[in-house]
Scaffold this motif. Structure first.
Motif, mmCIF file in Angstrom:
data_model
loop_
_atom_site.group_PDB
_atom_site.id
_atom_site.type_symbol
_atom_site.label_atom_id
_atom_site.label_comp_id
_atom_site.label_asym_id
_atom_site.label_seq_id
_atom_site.Cartn_x
_atom_site.Cartn_y
_atom_site.Cartn_z
ATOM 1 N N TYR A 70 0.809 -1.221 0.000
ATOM 2 C CA TYR A 70 0.000 0.000 0.000
ATOM 3 C C TYR A 70 0.844 1.274 0.000
ATOM 4 O O TYR A 70 0.564 2.227 -0.735
ATOM 5 N N GLN A 71 1.864 1.317 0.838
ATOM 6 C CA GLN A 71 2.682 2.518 0.956
ATOM 7 C C GLN A 71 3.373 2.843 -0.360
ATOM 8 O O GLN A 71 3.358 3.984 -0.821
ATOM 9 N N MET A 72 3.986 1.838 -0.970
ATOM 10 C CA MET A 72 4.656 2.031 -2.252
ATOM 11 C C MET A 72 3.662 2.420 -3.329
ATOM 12 O O MET A 72 3.890 3.352 -4.114
ATOM 13 N N ILE A 185 3.760 9.456 2.279
ATOM 14 C CA ILE A 185 2.596 8.904 2.976
ATOM 15 C C ILE A 185 3.035 7.660 3.743
ATOM 16 O O ILE A 185 3.523 6.698 3.141
ATOM 17 N N GLY A 186 2.874 7.675 5.054
ATOM 18 C CA GLY A 186 3.317 6.574 5.890
ATOM 19 C C GLY A 186 2.499 5.313 5.704
ATOM 20 O O GLY A 186 1.437 5.311 5.065
ATOM 21 N N ILE A 193 -6.083 4.933 3.837
ATOM 22 C CA ILE A 193 -6.643 5.559 2.632
ATOM 23 C C ILE A 193 -7.149 4.509 1.654
ATOM 24 O O ILE A 193 -8.282 4.592 1.157
ATOM 25 N N ILE A 194 -6.334 3.502 1.371
ATOM 26 C CA ILE A 194 -6.732 2.484 0.405
ATOM 27 C C ILE A 194 -7.895 1.652 0.936
ATOM 28 O O ILE A 194 -8.843 1.336 0.197
ATOM 29 N N ASN A 195 -7.862 1.310 2.205
ATOM 30 C CA ASN A 195 -8.978 0.549 2.779
ATOM 31 C C ASN A 195 -10.263 1.364 2.760
ATOM 32 O O ASN A 195 -11.344 0.830 2.486
ATOM 33 N N TYR A 196 -10.156 2.654 3.037
ATOM 34 C CA TYR A 196 -11.338 3.520 3.029
ATOM 35 C C TYR A 196 -11.963 3.580 1.645
ATOM 36 O O TYR A 196 -13.177 3.443 1.478
ATOM 37 N N VAL A 197 -11.116 3.764 0.629
ATOM 38 C CA VAL A 197 -11.613 3.860 -0.745
ATOM 39 C C VAL A 197 -12.193 2.531 -1.201
ATOM 40 O O VAL A 197 -13.294 2.464 -1.757
ATOM 41 N N THR A 198 -11.466 1.437 -0.981
ATOM 42 C CA THR A 198 -11.928 0.142 -1.480
ATOM 43 C C THR A 198 -13.163 -0.348 -0.747
ATOM 44 O O THR A 198 -14.053 -0.966 -1.337
#
Length: 207
Positions: A70-72, A185-186, A193-198
């Motif tokens: 996710y970070q990358m 972004i840590g 962020i990714i979990n929220y969007v998905t």
């Protein structure tokens, strides 16, 4: 740099840029005919296309749904979007015309301006990202570096850009990497962020 002819120091620099660009292209084509390089250059053009990278990276984030990535994934996506915005703004400011408007130019939408090169900035940013910001195995550094240089050289050989356009683009790419590094972004933030969007916005996510 507009359609009007420049005078003074800037005008002389631009004239030298045009002259040395022509000399470089002529020198290369003395040893390797353009017909042999054309396919390779066009493949390099496609390999660093901004829309292709953005769409492909979004697809990669969707397919490779893995928390350690996710970070990358998110930081590179941030850099790609930043690159598109910065290049668009700079081209609108400088408005330098390309060396030649080719009917086979692989761009999406009207892109008549030359400085700085978006392909050069993007390839330089990607090199910096995978060697400095999120280093991959050192075995891959040379292939990525070779790809970056090849993309930059192909922009001149295809008459898409002048030498200064490419050098300027590479400089922009390095600055973009510095910006992404400063605004990195840590891991926890990227995961959230990714979990929220998905979870909330993608098909099949939670209501």
């Amino acid at each position: 740099m507009g359609t009007k002819e420049r005078s003074g120091v800037i005008g002389e620099v631009l004239k030298l840029d045009v002259l040395w660009t022509k000399k470089l292209v002529t020198f290369v084509f003395q040893y390797i005919p353009f017909t042999k390089l054309r396919l390779h250059c066009k493949c390099l053009e496609i390999s660093c296309n901004g829309i292709a990278w953005l769409a492909g990276w979004l697809a990669f984030i969707w397919i490779a749904d893995s928390k350690p990535l996710y970070q990358m994934q998110l930081n590179l996506l941030f850099g790609l979007i930043l690159d598109i915005i910065i290049i668009a703004v700079l081209k609108a400011i400088f408005r330098r015309r390309r060396p030649a408007v080719c009917s086979d130019m692989l761009t999406l939408g009207p892109d008549k301006f030359s400085f700085p090169s978006g392909h050069a900035s993007r390839s330089a940013f990607i090199f910096m990202f995978f060697t400095m910001l999120n280093p991959v195995s050192e075995i891959l550094w040379m292939p990525i570096f070779s790809w970056t240089l090849s993309v930059c050289l192909s922009r001149v050989l295809l008459s898409r850009h002048y030498i200064l356009d490419v050098l300027g683009g590479m400089g922009v790419g390095i600055v973009e990497a510095l910006i992404v590094g400063l605004l990195w972004i840590g891991e926890n933030a990227a995961s959230n962020i990714i979990n929220y969007v998905t979870n909330d916005y993608l098909p099949g996510g939670e209501e």
